[in-house]
Design an enzyme around this catalytic site. Structure first.
Site, PDB file in Angstrom:
ATOM      1  NE  ARG A  74     -11.836  -0.260 -25.088  1.00  0.00           N
ATOM      2  CZ  ARG A  74     -11.238   0.062 -26.237  1.00  0.00           C
ATOM      3  NH1 ARG A  74     -11.226   1.322 -26.646  1.00  0.00           N
ATOM      4  NH2 ARG A  74     -10.650  -0.862 -26.971  1.00  0.00           N
TER       5      ARG A  74
ATOM      6  CE1 TYR B  69      -5.128  10.127 -12.313  1.00  0.00           C
ATOM      7  CE2 TYR B  69      -5.049  11.652 -14.167  1.00  0.00           C
ATOM      8  CZ  TYR B  69      -4.806  10.396 -13.634  1.00  0.00           C
ATOM      9  OH  TYR B  69      -4.239   9.417 -14.415  1.00  0.00           O
TER      10      TYR B  69
ATOM     11  CG  ASP C  51      -1.801   1.213   1.337  1.00  0.00           C
ATOM     12  OD1 ASP C  51      -1.661   2.143   0.524  1.00  0.00           O
ATOM     13  OD2 ASP C  51      -2.658   1.243   2.242  1.00  0.00           O
TER      14      ASP C  51
END
Length: 277
Positions: free
Chosen positions: A227, A192, A60
């Site tokens: 995608r 972002y 993580d």
């Protein structure tokens, strides 16, 4: 175990898994460490590749304890060396940003890269490659304040200054001043954008500071609109197409030792080459 070791973060699905699959096919003598937060999904993903050289290791990137444990595993189980570090783990929210969602995005996309890179850097082998997944959304023209653009593109920029710059976006969001301060404000993407501007700048700073005798290469690239769960069903590129540029950089393309590079969309469509930013 292969003589060389590659690490791919956030690789239990999507583009990260696609990169692992390509590396396993193109680097037949390497050990590929597929990392993810979720152990069950990570182990399933590693098994799905069908190669005995692909192994799951929990990681993580937002947890200092997890990063420390990961470095310990590298030393104990994989020879204490890394020949390729691919920073792929990423997070994006498409809803208008809140302090909490922004904090989560920055924690994965910027601070996670920063922390993991610092921890793994002493283990990078001579001639190793570091590839960071960035984005077209890292274009600094979305910064409406000239001072913000100047700060993140300064020739004497430091990693600590980038930390502060990214943190100032979070502070502005919490204070409700992002618009007046000149930060990006459209939709759910501003955190972002800021996170990816930060990692592109970080690549430049790390490359400039690298000891040439070690021969480590740093590169940031955009895989295109892919995608995946993050990119959505209407994205224009398949996972295989998205993996093309990062794998090309990882396996020897693009930039030379001690240089930095920024690559958009495809290795055939380069806006910048080694050392140009």
């Amino acid at each position: 175990m292969g003589s060389r070791v590659a690490v791919v973060t956030g690789a239990n699905k999507g583009l990260g898994l696609g990169i692992v699959e390509r590396l396993a096919a193109e680097l037949p003598d390497w050990t590929i460490l597929l990392t993810a937060r979720d152990e069950a999904r990570g182990r399933a993903a590693a098994s799905s590749v069908g190669s005995p050289r692909v192994h799951f290791v929990p990681l993580d990137v937002t947890s200092s304890d997890s990063i420390a444990a990961f470095v310990g595993t590298l030393k104990a189980d994989w020879g204490g060396r890394v020949d390729l570090l691919c920073h792929n783990a990423g997070l994006l929210f498409r809803t208008p940003p809140t302090p909490d969602t922004s904090r989560s995005v920055l924690a994965v996309n910027f601070y996670g890269v920063r922390s993991l890179q610092t921890a793994v850097d002493p283990l990078l082998a001579r001639g190793a490659r570091v590839v960071v997944l960035a984005s077209r959304l890292a274009d600094v023209t979305s910064l409406r304040a000239p001072g913000l653009r100047a700060a993140i593109t300064a020739p004497d920029l430091t990693a600590e200054a980038i930390d502060a710059w990214v943190g100032s976006y979070q502070a502005a969001l919490e204070a409700g001043t992002v618009e007046v301060d000149g930060w990006p404000v459209t939709g759910g993407l501003p955190p972002y954008r800021v996170s990816k501007m930060g990692v592109v700048a970080l690549v430049r700073v790390l490359a400039a500071a690298e000891d040439p005798s070690r021969g480590v290469t740093f590169a940031a690239c955009c895989p295109g609109w892919v995608r995946t769960d993050m990119g959505g069903a209407s994205a224009t590129s398949t996972i295989a197409q998205g993996a093309d540029t990062p794998v090309w950089l990882a396996t020897g393309g693009g930039v030379g030792p001690g240089k930095s590079g920024r690559f958009w969309a495809s290795r055939k469509e380069l806006d910048f080459v080694a050392g140009d930013f």
